[in-house]
Write an enzyme that holds these catalytic residues in place. Sequence first.
Site, PDB file in Angstrom:
ATOM      1  N   LYS A 185       0.816  -1.220   0.000  1.00 49.34           N
ATOM      2  CA  LYS A 185       0.000   0.000   0.000  1.00 49.34           C
ATOM      3  C   LYS A 185       0.850   1.272   0.000  1.00 49.34           C
ATOM      4  CE  LYS A 185      -4.124  -1.871   0.150  1.00 49.34           C
ATOM      5  NZ  LYS A 185      -3.882  -3.300   0.063  1.00 49.34           N
TER       6      LYS A 185
HETATM    7  C1  LIG Z   1     -10.029  -2.660  -1.986  1.00 50.71           C
HETATM    8  C2  LIG Z   1      -9.499  -3.384  -0.783  1.00 50.71           C
HETATM    9  N1  LIG Z   1     -10.324  -3.651   0.224  1.00 50.71           N
HETATM   10  C3  LIG Z   1      -9.898  -4.283   1.328  1.00 50.71           C
HETATM   11  C4  LIG Z   1      -8.596  -4.702   1.463  1.00 50.71           C
HETATM   12  C5  LIG Z   1      -8.196  -5.446   2.689  1.00 50.71           C
HETATM   13  O1  LIG Z   1      -7.138  -4.908   3.388  1.00 50.71           O
HETATM   14  P1  LIG Z   1      -6.182  -5.828   4.276  1.00 50.71           P
HETATM   15  O2  LIG Z   1      -5.395  -6.692   3.347  1.00 50.71           O
HETATM   16  O3  LIG Z   1      -5.362  -4.855   5.026  1.00 50.71           O
HETATM   17  O4  LIG Z   1      -7.058  -6.640   5.178  1.00 50.71           O
HETATM   18  C6  LIG Z   1      -7.685  -4.423   0.443  1.00 50.71           C
HETATM   19  C7  LIG Z   1      -6.272  -4.763   0.571  1.00 50.71           C
HETATM   20  O5  LIG Z   1      -5.672  -5.612   0.097  1.00 50.71           O
HETATM   21  C8  LIG Z   1      -8.141  -3.775  -0.732  1.00 50.71           C
HETATM   22  O6  LIG Z   1      -7.316  -3.550  -1.762  1.00 50.71           O
END
Ligand SMILES: Cc1ncc(COP(=O)(O)O)c(C=O)c1O
Length: 373
Positions: A185
């Site tokens: 990210k």
């Molecule tokens: C659009 C979106 N929503 C939710 C997530 C979930 O985040 P995390 O991987 O931190 O749980 C991500 C990340 O990969 C994402 O790109």
Amino acid sequence: MSAETIPLAKPVLGEEEERAAVEVLRSGQLSLGPRLAQFERAFAARLGAPFASAVSSGTAGLHLALRAAGVQDGDEVITSPFSFVASANAAVFERARPVFADIDPRTLNLDPQAAAAAVSARTRALLPVHIFGYPADMDAFEALAARHGLGIVEDACEALGARHGDGREVGARGNPAVFGFYANKQLTTGEGGIVALADGAMKERIDSERNQGRSPDMGWLDHDRLGFNYRLSEIACALGIAQLERLEKMLADRARVAELYREALAGVEGLRLPCPDRGGDRRGWFVFVVQLPPGAERDAVIRELAARGVQSKPYLPAIHLMSFYRERFGHRPGEFPVCEEIAARSLALPFFPGLSEDQVARVAAALLDALGR
Ligand SMILES: Cc1ncc(COP(=O)(O)O)c(C=O)c1O
């Protein structure tokens, strides 16, 4: 002969992060320490949001934000099928049904008109996603929510640094907006997330539920509601604080790399690049995803790129066509034709702040070769 493989993503970490992490280790307080509130305040200030609640992942943030928006068993949550699977999963955690609607072919975000057509008596909330960092049309979603009395949770996991046409940062409109800090990210804490929001009572609920349901002012043994362990560690918060300090530079570097790609790939017939900003909206660059020309064999392109030391990934697959979603909710191909067409052609190229001009040129040359141009 081969130069080093160009990875899809690579975090920017330096001495500041190292120092910050070591300081936490030496302090002996590894969780629920002072850096949590410090990170939350700094992040909220960067966005221009009143509050923020740091959590263990973007997924955890979406889960708690949907609970705080009142989503319960049997409710429907309207969301995009063109997203990372976590945005829809978060509704399923609460035994709600994610109801998909098709996407806008320009922005690749949930189409407000399609979302409006999907509203039913069971709809409880809208969950628009700012996909690939491009701002979703929040004016339209807020009007739709107001018409039907719905909650809104914004999935801004990919959208740090994005801005709406009215000048507000994505995530600063007051709706709970969730950011993710996984290693690819714009800002990373390894794993982690945060919910930016304007409602103090909602923040209290999220802070309690991330910490096993404890009230802020009570002893260890009384828990007045169901909670989870979605805490973000002090080391992660310290990394987040250090990353925030270099955020503007990292965002500018990402935008620079995107511009290099745009120049290198301009004019390739049939190849679609990420949409340029329009109407004052500004993308917060997260990935550089192209849509291959119709008829191109994506798997063959990926293999060809790999043979030339370039990582790439089909990104994103349509959520409703994943086996869990087909089996649980009976989805089938053809329901969301815009999303399905985009998902079938999308390819993520290497993209991170330190990508050099030479590396971008190598990726572009490899892609053109792979496409037979
Ligand atoms: C659009 C979106 N929503 C939710 C997530 C979930 O985040 P995390 O991987 O931190 O749980 C991500 C990340 O990969 C994402 O790109």
